[in-house]
Write a protein that holds these residues in place. Structure first.
Motif, PDB file in Angstrom:
ATOM      1  N   ALA A   1       0.820  -1.211   0.000  1.00  0.00           N
ATOM      2  CA  ALA A   1       0.000   0.000   0.000  1.00  0.00           C
ATOM      3  C   ALA A   1       0.853   1.259   0.000  1.00  0.00           C
ATOM      4  CB  ALA A   1      -0.927  -0.006   1.206  1.00  0.00           C
ATOM      5  N   THR A   2       2.058   1.177   0.536  1.00  0.00           N
ATOM      6  CA  THR A   2       2.918   2.348   0.562  1.00  0.00           C
ATOM      7  C   THR A   2       3.688   2.522  -0.735  1.00  0.00           C
ATOM      8  OG1 THR A   2       4.763   1.111   1.533  1.00  0.00           O
ATOM      9  CG2 THR A   2       3.235   2.203   3.054  1.00  0.00           C
ATOM     10  N   GLY A   3       3.466   1.617  -1.671  1.00  0.00           N
ATOM     11  CA  GLY A   3       4.139   1.727  -2.960  1.00  0.00           C
ATOM     12  C   GLY A   3       5.497   1.073  -2.988  1.00  0.00           C
ATOM     13  N   GLY A   4       5.880   0.434  -1.908  1.00  0.00           N
ATOM     14  CA  GLY A   4       7.201  -0.148  -1.848  1.00  0.00           C
ATOM     15  C   GLY A   4       7.257  -1.613  -2.211  1.00  0.00           C
ATOM     16  N   GLY A   5       6.144  -2.220  -2.576  1.00  0.00           N
ATOM     17  CA  GLY A   5       6.162  -3.660  -2.847  1.00  0.00           C
ATOM     18  C   GLY A   5       6.309  -4.379  -1.526  1.00  0.00           C
ATOM     19  N   MET A   6       7.471  -4.924  -1.294  1.00  0.00           N
ATOM     20  CA  MET A   6       7.750  -5.537  -0.008  1.00  0.00           C
ATOM     21  C   MET A   6       8.144  -4.430   0.963  1.00  0.00           C
ATOM     22  SD  MET A   6       7.289  -8.769  -0.123  1.00  0.00           S
ATOM     23  CE  MET A   6       8.136  -9.327   1.328  1.00  0.00           C
ATOM     24  N   PRO A   7       7.894  -4.611   2.263  1.00  0.00           N
ATOM     25  CA  PRO A   7       8.190  -3.568   3.221  1.00  0.00           C
ATOM     26  C   PRO A   7       9.681  -3.295   3.402  1.00  0.00           C
ATOM     27  CG  PRO A   7       6.943  -5.364   4.240  1.00  0.00           C
ATOM     28  CD  PRO A   7       7.193  -5.730   2.822  1.00  0.00           C
ATOM     29  N   TYR A   8      10.540  -4.096   2.840  1.00  0.00           N
ATOM     30  CA  TYR A   8      11.970  -3.869   2.927  1.00  0.00           C
ATOM     31  C   TYR A   8      12.574  -4.184   1.577  1.00  0.00           C
ATOM     32  CZ  TYR A   8      11.012  -8.686   4.231  1.00  0.00           C
ATOM     33  OH  TYR A   8      10.506  -9.947   4.281  1.00  0.00           O
ATOM     34  N   SER A   9      13.763  -3.637   1.354  1.00  0.00           N
ATOM     35  CA  SER A   9      14.363  -3.792   0.034  1.00  0.00           C
ATOM     36  C   SER A   9      15.304  -4.987   0.009  1.00  0.00           C
ATOM     37  CB  SER A   9      15.121  -2.519  -0.331  1.00  0.00           C
ATOM     38  OG  SER A   9      16.164  -2.317   0.595  1.00  0.00           O
ATOM     39  N   GLY A  10      15.801  -5.278  -1.179  1.00  0.00           N
ATOM     40  CA  GLY A  10      16.713  -6.394  -1.351  1.00  0.00           C
ATOM     41  C   GLY A  10      15.986  -7.602  -1.895  1.00  0.00           C
ATOM     42  N   THR A  11      16.758  -8.579  -2.287  1.00  0.00           N
ATOM     43  CA  THR A  11      16.168  -9.794  -2.817  1.00  0.00           C
ATOM     44  C   THR A  11      16.190 -10.880  -1.761  1.00  0.00           C
ATOM     45  OG1 THR A  11      18.282 -10.479  -3.738  1.00  0.00           O
ATOM     46  CG2 THR A  11      16.811  -9.257  -5.195  1.00  0.00           C
ATOM     47  N   HIS A  12      15.258 -11.761  -1.869  1.00  0.00           N
ATOM     48  CA  HIS A  12      15.146 -12.856  -0.917  1.00  0.00           C
ATOM     49  C   HIS A  12      15.610 -14.168  -1.526  1.00  0.00           C
ATOM     50  CE1 HIS A  12      12.214  -9.795   0.271  1.00  0.00           C
ATOM     51  NE2 HIS A  12      12.611 -10.104   1.487  1.00  0.00           N
ATOM     52  N   LEU A  13      15.405 -14.307  -2.829  1.00  0.00           N
ATOM     53  CA  LEU A  13      15.752 -15.544  -3.509  1.00  0.00           C
ATOM     54  C   LEU A  13      17.010 -15.359  -4.346  1.00  0.00           C
ATOM     55  CD1 LEU A  13      12.171 -16.567  -4.717  1.00  0.00           C
ATOM     56  CD2 LEU A  13      13.385 -17.339  -2.674  1.00  0.00           C
ATOM     57  N   SER A  14      17.879 -16.331  -4.272  1.00  0.00           N
ATOM     58  CA  SER A  14      19.098 -16.297  -5.077  1.00  0.00           C
ATOM     59  C   SER A  14      18.763 -16.691  -6.515  1.00  0.00           C
ATOM     60  CB  SER A  14      20.129 -17.274  -4.502  1.00  0.00           C
ATOM     61  OG  SER A  14      19.689 -18.611  -4.722  1.00  0.00           O
ATOM     62  N   PRO A  15      19.655 -16.390  -7.456  1.00  0.00           N
ATOM     63  CA  PRO A  15      19.422 -16.841  -8.835  1.00  0.00           C
ATOM     64  C   PRO A  15      19.251 -18.361  -8.929  1.00  0.00           C
ATOM     65  CG  PRO A  15      21.142 -15.185  -8.803  1.00  0.00           C
ATOM     66  CD  PRO A  15      20.823 -15.513  -7.361  1.00  0.00           C
ATOM     67  N   THR A  16      19.986 -19.103  -8.133  1.00  0.00           N
ATOM     68  CA  THR A  16      19.854 -20.566  -8.131  1.00  0.00           C
ATOM     69  C   THR A  16      18.472 -20.982  -7.644  1.00  0.00           C
ATOM     70  OG1 THR A  16      22.227 -20.816  -7.756  1.00  0.00           O
ATOM     71  CG2 THR A  16      20.835 -22.715  -7.223  1.00  0.00           C
ATOM     72  N   GLU A  17      17.998 -20.336  -6.576  1.00  0.00           N
ATOM     73  CA  GLU A  17      16.659 -20.656  -6.074  1.00  0.00           C
ATOM     74  C   GLU A  17      15.599 -20.301  -7.116  1.00  0.00           C
ATOM     75  OE1 GLU A  17      17.471 -20.151  -1.291  1.00  0.00           O
ATOM     76  OE2 GLU A  17      16.950 -18.399  -2.483  1.00  0.00           O
ATOM     77  N   CYS A  18      15.755 -19.165  -7.786  1.00  0.00           N
ATOM     78  CA  CYS A  18      14.807 -18.793  -8.849  1.00  0.00           C
ATOM     79  C   CYS A  18      14.792 -19.848  -9.949  1.00  0.00           C
ATOM     80  CB  CYS A  18      15.170 -17.431  -9.436  1.00  0.00           C
ATOM     81  SG  CYS A  18      14.767 -16.031  -8.378  1.00  0.00           S
ATOM     82  N   ARG A  19      15.966 -20.279 -10.368  1.00  0.00           N
ATOM     83  CA  ARG A  19      16.060 -21.287 -11.425  1.00  0.00           C
ATOM     84  C   ARG A  19      15.417 -22.605 -10.988  1.00  0.00           C
ATOM     85  NH1 ARG A  19      21.566 -23.005 -11.567  1.00  0.00           N
ATOM     86  NH2 ARG A  19      20.781 -24.522 -10.086  1.00  0.00           N
ATOM     87  N   ASP A  20      15.726 -23.029  -9.770  1.00  0.00           N
ATOM     88  CA  ASP A  20      15.198 -24.304  -9.292  1.00  0.00           C
ATOM     89  C   ASP A  20      13.686 -24.241  -9.052  1.00  0.00           C
ATOM     90  OD1 ASP A  20      17.703 -25.406  -9.474  1.00  0.00           O
ATOM     91  OD2 ASP A  20      18.144 -25.237  -7.334  1.00  0.00           O
ATOM     92  N   LEU A  21      13.185 -23.129  -8.534  1.00  0.00           N
ATOM     93  CA  LEU A  21      11.748 -22.996  -8.333  1.00  0.00           C
ATOM     94  C   LEU A  21      11.011 -22.979  -9.672  1.00  0.00           C
ATOM     95  CD1 LEU A  21      11.685 -20.412  -5.414  1.00  0.00           C
ATOM     96  CD2 LEU A  21      11.004 -22.809  -5.298  1.00  0.00           C
ATOM     97  N   ALA A  22      11.599 -22.336 -10.667  1.00  0.00           N
ATOM     98  CA  ALA A  22      10.989 -22.336 -12.012  1.00  0.00           C
ATOM     99  C   ALA A  22      10.941 -23.755 -12.565  1.00  0.00           C
ATOM    100  CB  ALA A  22      11.765 -21.412 -12.940  1.00  0.00           C
ATOM    101  N   ALA A  23      12.004 -24.516 -12.350  1.00  0.00           N
ATOM    102  CA  ALA A  23      12.030 -25.896 -12.826  1.00  0.00           C
ATOM    103  C   ALA A  23      10.978 -26.741 -12.107  1.00  0.00           C
ATOM    104  CB  ALA A  23      13.427 -26.493 -12.630  1.00  0.00           C
ATOM    105  N   LEU A  24      10.815 -26.523 -10.810  1.00  0.00           N
ATOM    106  CA  LEU A  24       9.802 -27.272 -10.062  1.00  0.00           C
ATOM    107  C   LEU A  24       8.393 -26.922 -10.539  1.00  0.00           C
ATOM    108  CD1 LEU A  24      11.289 -27.092  -6.461  1.00  0.00           C
ATOM    109  CD2 LEU A  24      11.034 -29.132  -7.872  1.00  0.00           C
ATOM    110  N   LYS A  25       8.180 -25.664 -10.899  1.00  0.00           N
ATOM    111  CA  LYS A  25       6.856 -25.243 -11.382  1.00  0.00           C
ATOM    112  C   LYS A  25       6.544 -25.803 -12.765  1.00  0.00           C
ATOM    113  CE  LYS A  25       6.663 -21.006  -8.683  1.00  0.00           C
ATOM    114  NZ  LYS A  25       5.465 -21.257  -7.905  1.00  0.00           N
ATOM    115  N   SER A  26       7.559 -26.232 -13.498  1.00  0.00           N
ATOM    116  CA  SER A  26       7.351 -26.760 -14.847  1.00  0.00           C
ATOM    117  C   SER A  26       6.906 -28.226 -14.830  1.00  0.00           C
ATOM    118  CB  SER A  26       8.629 -26.623 -15.670  1.00  0.00           C
ATOM    119  OG  SER A  26       9.588 -27.566 -15.229  1.00  0.00           O
ATOM    120  N   ASN A  27       6.808 -28.808 -13.647  1.00  0.00           N
ATOM    121  CA  ASN A  27       6.393 -30.204 -13.475  1.00  0.00           C
ATOM    122  C   ASN A  27       7.360 -31.209 -14.100  1.00  0.00           C
ATOM    123  OD1 ASN A  27       4.100 -29.574 -11.966  1.00  0.00           O
ATOM    124  ND2 ASN A  27       2.905 -29.221 -13.818  1.00  0.00           N
TER     125      ASN A  27
END
Length: 103
Positions: free
Chosen positions: A22-48
């Motif tokens: 609501a404050t326009g900031g997306g998440m209440p704090y900045s920075g990333t939570h997921l590493s590139p490896t986690e993003c890649r692996d989560l995408a692979a898991l979502k592809s079944n």
């Protein structure tokens, strides 16, 4: 209510998340939570596709970052705590990993 503490923690987490949006900031704090490896692996898991052990470990690491703590002992808040962490990881995946993808 069966488990008021679990429900209140979920309500608080969602309210905190929505307050940041609501404050326009997306998440209440900045920075990333997921590493590139986690993003890649989560995408692979979502592809079944057949998952690998490394992909499962990345998923578990992301869930732990979201506050889920799998216990070998009785967890009175299961599955609510797992589902809340999954929603948060899904949010991070949509907001962080989609921005990193080329194209």
């Amino acid at each position: 209510m069966k488990r008021p503490q679990a429900r209140w923690s979920i309500v608080f987490s969602l309210a905190f998340l929505l307050a940041g949006c609501a404050t326009g900031g997306g998440m209440p704090y900045s920075g990333t939570h997921l590493s590139p490896t986690e993003c890649r692996d989560l995408a692979a898991l979502k592809s079944n596709a057949p998952p690998t052990m490394a992909q499962h470990q990345s998923e578990l690491a992301a869930l732990r970052k979201a506050g889920y703590n799998p216990s070998p002992w009785y967890d009175p808040y299961y599955p609510d705590d797992l589902q809340a962490a999954q929603r948060l990881v899904d949010y991070w995946f949509q907001t962080e990993c989609q921005q990193r993808r080329p194209g």
